[in-house]
Design an enzyme around this catalytic site. Sequence first.
Site, PDB file in Angstrom:
ATOM      1  N   ARG A 157     -20.634 117.243 -75.347  1.00  0.00           N
ATOM      2  CA  ARG A 157     -20.404 116.419 -76.546  1.00  0.00           C
ATOM      3  C   ARG A 157     -18.955 116.406 -77.024  1.00  0.00           C
ATOM      4  O   ARG A 157     -18.382 115.329 -77.256  1.00  0.00           O
ATOM      5  CB  ARG A 157     -21.317 116.887 -77.696  1.00  0.00           C
ATOM      6  CG  ARG A 157     -22.793 116.628 -77.436  1.00  0.00           C
ATOM      7  CD  ARG A 157     -23.671 117.396 -78.403  1.00  0.00           C
ATOM      8  NE  ARG A 157     -23.606 118.839 -78.142  1.00  0.00           N
ATOM      9  CZ  ARG A 157     -24.206 119.770 -78.858  1.00  0.00           C
ATOM     10  NH1 ARG A 157     -24.925 119.406 -79.917  1.00  0.00           N
ATOM     11  NH2 ARG A 157     -24.098 121.042 -78.536  1.00  0.00           N
ATOM     12  N   ASP A 180     -27.877 118.002 -78.475  1.00  0.00           N
ATOM     13  CA  ASP A 180     -27.324 118.529 -77.227  1.00  0.00           C
ATOM     14  C   ASP A 180     -27.992 117.829 -76.036  1.00  0.00           C
ATOM     15  O   ASP A 180     -29.204 117.946 -75.855  1.00  0.00           O
ATOM     16  CB  ASP A 180     -27.613 120.037 -77.192  1.00  0.00           C
ATOM     17  CG  ASP A 180     -26.983 120.707 -75.990  1.00  0.00           C
ATOM     18  OD1 ASP A 180     -26.465 119.994 -75.118  1.00  0.00           O
ATOM     19  OD2 ASP A 180     -27.026 121.943 -75.942  1.00  0.00           O
TER      20      ASP A 180
END
Length: 151
Positions: A13, A117
């Site tokens: 990310r 996630d």
Amino acid sequence: MKILMVCLGNICRSPLAHGIMETIVKEKGLDWEVDSAGTGDWHIGSPPDRRSIAIAKNYGLDISTQVCRQFQSTDFDEFDRIFVMDKMNLRDVLNHARNDDDKKKVRLLLNTEVVPDPYYEDDQFDPVYQLIEQGCRRIVEEELKNEGLKN
Ligand code: 4NP
């Protein structure tokens, strides 16, 4: 303005947030610096996850030369804003804070929402990319609005 993007591994990310924010900053001609880090130490020295590299490439961004590093307390001295992806990142980064000024620098990238996630879910990289881009664009708009109010 110096901005740090933080997630857990610094391979999925936050490298996307780093690349996307750098692109917006360039697009707008701003004199901002952007970096990223992970709260964990598993991937130090590695490039971003190949799935993040691939999704960024789909959107015309090259993030392949980024190198993973771990977040450290001295980042509070280096950066004006520290954006985290989820509540665990928030807790972990705040645990490194030495005072209230450090704490005030830390925010969720999406303000009230989290960036999930995608590590174990290949099909989440595209939605995660889009969420991160929306967050980055909102941050830039807000900062520019606030700067405008100061002048
Ligand atoms: P990220 O994703 O925090 O978006 O970089 C992860 C990458 C690696 C791991 C966890 C999350 N890991 O456990 O190795």
